[in-house]
Design an enzyme around this catalytic site. Structure first.
Site, PDB file in Angstrom:
ATOM      1  N   PHE A  48       0.845  -1.194   0.000  1.00  0.00           N
ATOM      2  CA  PHE A  48       0.000   0.000   0.000  1.00  0.00           C
ATOM      3  C   PHE A  48       0.886   1.252   0.000  1.00  0.00           C
ATOM      4  O   PHE A  48       1.888   1.324   0.700  1.00  0.00           O
ATOM      5  CB  PHE A  48      -0.923  -0.016   1.223  1.00  0.00           C
ATOM      6  CG  PHE A  48      -1.938   1.081   1.190  1.00  0.00           C
ATOM      7  CD1 PHE A  48      -3.008   1.026   0.315  1.00  0.00           C
ATOM      8  CD2 PHE A  48      -1.798   2.197   1.999  1.00  0.00           C
ATOM      9  CE1 PHE A  48      -3.931   2.053   0.259  1.00  0.00           C
ATOM     10  CE2 PHE A  48      -2.721   3.232   1.952  1.00  0.00           C
ATOM     11  CZ  PHE A  48      -3.796   3.156   1.071  1.00  0.00           C
ATOM     12  N   ARG A  60     -12.575  -3.505  -7.038  1.00  0.00           N
ATOM     13  CA  ARG A  60     -12.350  -4.227  -5.793  1.00  0.00           C
ATOM     14  C   ARG A  60     -13.675  -4.369  -5.061  1.00  0.00           C
ATOM     15  O   ARG A  60     -14.383  -3.383  -4.853  1.00  0.00           O
ATOM     16  CB  ARG A  60     -11.348  -3.419  -4.955  1.00  0.00           C
ATOM     17  CG  ARG A  60     -10.724  -4.165  -3.827  1.00  0.00           C
ATOM     18  CD  ARG A  60      -9.625  -3.320  -3.205  1.00  0.00           C
ATOM     19  NE  ARG A  60     -10.152  -2.116  -2.588  1.00  0.00           N
ATOM     20  CZ  ARG A  60      -9.565  -1.458  -1.580  1.00  0.00           C
ATOM     21  NH1 ARG A  60      -8.410  -1.887  -1.103  1.00  0.00           N
ATOM     22  NH2 ARG A  60     -10.085  -0.372  -1.078  1.00  0.00           N
ATOM     23  N   ASP A  63       1.618  -4.950   8.268  1.00  0.00           N
ATOM     24  CA  ASP A  63       0.472  -4.058   8.125  1.00  0.00           C
ATOM     25  C   ASP A  63      -0.779  -4.935   8.049  1.00  0.00           C
ATOM     26  O   ASP A  63      -0.966  -5.691   7.092  1.00  0.00           O
ATOM     27  CB  ASP A  63       0.617  -3.201   6.866  1.00  0.00           C
ATOM     28  CG  ASP A  63      -0.503  -2.161   6.767  1.00  0.00           C
ATOM     29  OD1 ASP A  63      -1.595  -2.385   7.348  1.00  0.00           O
ATOM     30  OD2 ASP A  63      -0.303  -1.143   6.086  1.00  0.00           O
ATOM     31  N   TYR A 100     -10.789   1.209  10.706  1.00  0.00           N
ATOM     32  CA  TYR A 100     -11.990   1.724  10.048  1.00  0.00           C
ATOM     33  C   TYR A 100     -12.469   0.851   8.906  1.00  0.00           C
ATOM     34  O   TYR A 100     -13.439   1.190   8.247  1.00  0.00           O
ATOM     35  CB  TYR A 100     -11.801   3.167   9.569  1.00  0.00           C
ATOM     36  CG  TYR A 100     -10.532   3.465   8.800  1.00  0.00           C
ATOM     37  CD1 TYR A 100     -10.398   3.072   7.480  1.00  0.00           C
ATOM     38  CD2 TYR A 100      -9.503   4.173   9.384  1.00  0.00           C
ATOM     39  CE1 TYR A 100      -9.250   3.368   6.767  1.00  0.00           C
ATOM     40  CE2 TYR A 100      -8.352   4.482   8.692  1.00  0.00           C
ATOM     41  CZ  TYR A 100      -8.222   4.071   7.379  1.00  0.00           C
ATOM     42  OH  TYR A 100      -7.087   4.366   6.678  1.00  0.00           O
ATOM     43  N   LYS A 101     -11.798  -0.267   8.679  1.00  0.00           N
ATOM     44  CA  LYS A 101     -12.243  -1.170   7.624  1.00  0.00           C
ATOM     45  C   LYS A 101     -13.127  -2.250   8.245  1.00  0.00           C
ATOM     46  O   LYS A 101     -14.263  -1.969   8.628  1.00  0.00           O
ATOM     47  CB  LYS A 101     -11.013  -1.743   6.916  1.00  0.00           C
ATOM     48  CG  LYS A 101     -10.160  -0.668   6.235  1.00  0.00           C
ATOM     49  CD  LYS A 101      -8.932  -1.276   5.577  1.00  0.00           C
ATOM     50  CE  LYS A 101      -8.030  -0.206   4.997  1.00  0.00           C
ATOM     51  NZ  LYS A 101      -8.635   0.447   3.815  1.00  0.00           N
TER      52      LYS A 101
END
Lengths: 420, 420
Positions: free
Chosen positions: B128, B380, B205, B230-231
């Site tokens: 990322f 996605r 991560d 927050y995912k």
């Protein structure tokens, strides 16, 4: 002044106060509680709960990830609001992001990189701990010297103190515009000019200044500043902090925490980091939107209040407090631990007393007056001018003298300092 | 499987789903909207608005600064909840703090300091962006080499890829447990063991893994990890991130951002920084309490759901999606851009299509299906197992095939990637 101020005089000051109506913009849940700790955590603005609830229910709950098309700019937009109504800065010079500590780390590192060859960082020996600790770390990591400026605990530093300490080896000076303990106020323009002449950057910590005194960053030629938004700005507990970088410097400074919010053309997600051309380069990661949301209604009141009127009222509240302390508290063993001249003082006042820790606790639990304790022996009282009345100051000091005169605090156990 | 799955089959899977009842714990404001972007921003838990309102009104508005006596521990307490129910870590190994980017910077710098003499950082070339940018900065600041591991865009790295790249010069390896784009999943235990044998630290991560796959940090011997909340963890937009440091390492690692929340005996405000003896040393500044508050109800559901059941459902949802994509979307020019083996894949699936950007936009605006676009040509789709039904996957892919078959997306202008 002549004689001690009466409560009637305080009432008259409130009646004549042009900012008196702004108290209604805040939640006053317990009318009998006198809150003199807005310099630690500002009160809840009345508009905040509904605003936050709307962001939660509509923007997060209903619109979901689509809301990022507006959230993405909030740090910048709130920064511009701060710039215009609180900090006297230009658009595009302020962003809200991270904590004060992280912002200080970013800008201090950027400034040190921009002054290669210079080996000294100057800091007020009485600077707020997180600033000193951060600089100690940066100095050790880079093999630099962190030099502390001896500072009077009550009076703070003067421009002369800073000027005398500057030499050609100083890369960076970190100072608070308003000292967290004594409330002493430094002249931002004069210090910045002296440092510039010596080739050093000044990084200002505005945590206790923003929203209480005019800092006029543009007019004062300030280069770098950080500050928190949960004190006089009423953004809520731990609200995200701000950082300011003078526009002309932005392109030449690079901060060390190269996150994707600082990337030029962030959503191309390119292979290498290229800093954004503007103040965005000082951003790092995804910002905490709910905490940012609470800042919106909090800042809205400042355009209306006007920082100059807030400053005038803050000085008047402080003067009343000092006058009452002279009359009532000096005989009880207190001494003023802030500059006596209101022009040399921010919006809070510190009083020294050997038993200050227990007094501060008893004041909350037994007298309904919230101030706080600061090492080594300070009772800190901050009458935030947006919502504090003159009678609040009068009543608070009346309750304080009564409590100490009766020795109420002496019935509390001796304890360690902790969070208020 | 034999033949394409029917909607009836999807309904039967929902009827038999032991986690089906948990959907009611989330706000489903628009029942016709199919939300497959919980891997970007998780849905709003139904308990969050009231919980947050109580914290705002009571703890901030009424109790004011006195609430810090409880707030002060929240980062640690939420960390322990994550450790127990999401991360498979021990108490005192996880704290919630700052953003993922800032946490990655802190732990990467700490790990590099602990491996003096080694000059190489390894990172997945497809990692990322914020991770790559941060490491690029750290490498440049320290004169180290950032070496990227070439990685298959669809299949991701294998343990062998990482093992082959390790040598005695590697100080630190940064990898995602689940790749943000392809969803490819790495074996944390095997990679950690290989790196340990080579004398390197792995910093994981876990942003796309936490709450969707079991990461079992203790059982896998993981040293260092960060991730966002927050995912799949549903903490709200930009919710504060977590960091994990294995207990045995904590005393020996120092992070570079030495703020007062990392200080031993913080409120003594002593003259020099002394890091806290435990995981608190990785904290920095005052945490954003309102954003932390939203995490409390969000994490409560994980104890009940169980990460193994979530993983099982996530795999089943992904398999259904892949089966339908094979049947319906391959003829329309899509190719699977994630590992086909569900054991090698997290809870999201990527599909490649030359017009993926316009398709992702049209899918939202014209078909009420929210997924997102990732460069260069990926659609996605993340069916978060806590609240996504099998019929949602079926309906979403049905709407997608219809939209593309009718060429609806071709009526949209060609545009640049931006925030979803």
């Amino acid at each position: 002044m002549n004689g001690e101020p009466s409560r009637r005089m305080a009432e008259e000051r409130d009646a004549a106060d042009p900012l008196a109506g702004l108290r209604d913009r805040f939640v006053i849940a317990e009318p009998d509680l006198i809150y003199l700790d807005g310099n630690s955590l500002g009160r809840l603005p009345a508009a905040t709960p509904d605003h936050l609830a709307r962001v939660v229910r509509q923007e997060w709950g209903t619109d979901l990830v689509r809301s990022w098309s507006t959230w993405i700019d909030w740090g910048r937009r709130l920064g511009d609001t701060l710039a215009a109504h609180v900090l006297g800065a230009r658009p595009g010079e302020v962003v809200v992001s991270d904590s004060t500590s992280v912002n200080l780390y970013k800008l201090a590192a950027a400034a040190l990189d921009a002054r290669p060859g210079r080996r000294t960082i100057l800091v007020d020996a009485e600077e707020f701990p997180t600033d000193r600790y951060l600089l100690q770390g940066l100095a050790e990591q880079r093999g630099l010297t962190l030099r502390t400026l001896p500072s009077d605990l009550d009076e703070g530093l003067t421009v002369t103190d800073v000027r005398d300490a500057l030499d050609g080896d100083v890369a960076l000076v970190v100072l608070s515009a308003v000292s967290y303990r004594s409330g002493s106020l430094l002249d931002l323009g004069a210090v910045t000019a002296a440092a510039r002449e010596a080739g050093a950057y000044v990084l200002w910590d505005l945590s206790h200044a923003a929203g209480s005194v005019p800092v006029e960053l543009a007019a004062n030629g300030v280069d770098l500043a950080v500050g928190c938004t949960y004190k006089y700005l009423n953004g809520g507990p731990g609200a995200p902090a701000f950082l300011y970088v003078r526009r002309e410097l932005q392109g030449g400074l690079r901060q060390p925490i190269q996150g994707w919010f600082g990337q030029r053309d962030q959503f191309r997600m390119g292979p290498r980091y290229e800093p954004a051309p503007d103040v965005d380069r000082f951003l790092v990661g995804t910002p905490p939107i709910l905490s940012l949301a609470a800042l919106e209604p909090a800042l809205a009141v400042f355009a209306e209040a006007g920082i100059d009127r807030l400053r005038a009222k803050g000085m008047a509240l402080g003067e009343l407090m000092v006058d009452l302390a002279d009359a009532w508290l000096t005989p009880l063993g207190f001494t003023l631990a802030s500059p006596r001249d209101p022009r040399r003082r921010g919006s809070h006042v510190s009083l020294a007393h050997p038993d200050a820790l227990r007094i501060s606790r008893a004041l909350i639990s037994e007298a309904g007056v919230v101030g706080d304790f600061r090492t080594p022996d300070r009772l800190r009282l901050g009458p935030a001018p947006l919502y504090t009345r003159f009678v609040d100051v009068w009543d608070a000091l009346d309750r304080l003298r009564d409590l100490v005169a009766r020795g109420v605090h002496e019935q509390l156990p001796v304890a360690s300092p902790r969070v208020t």
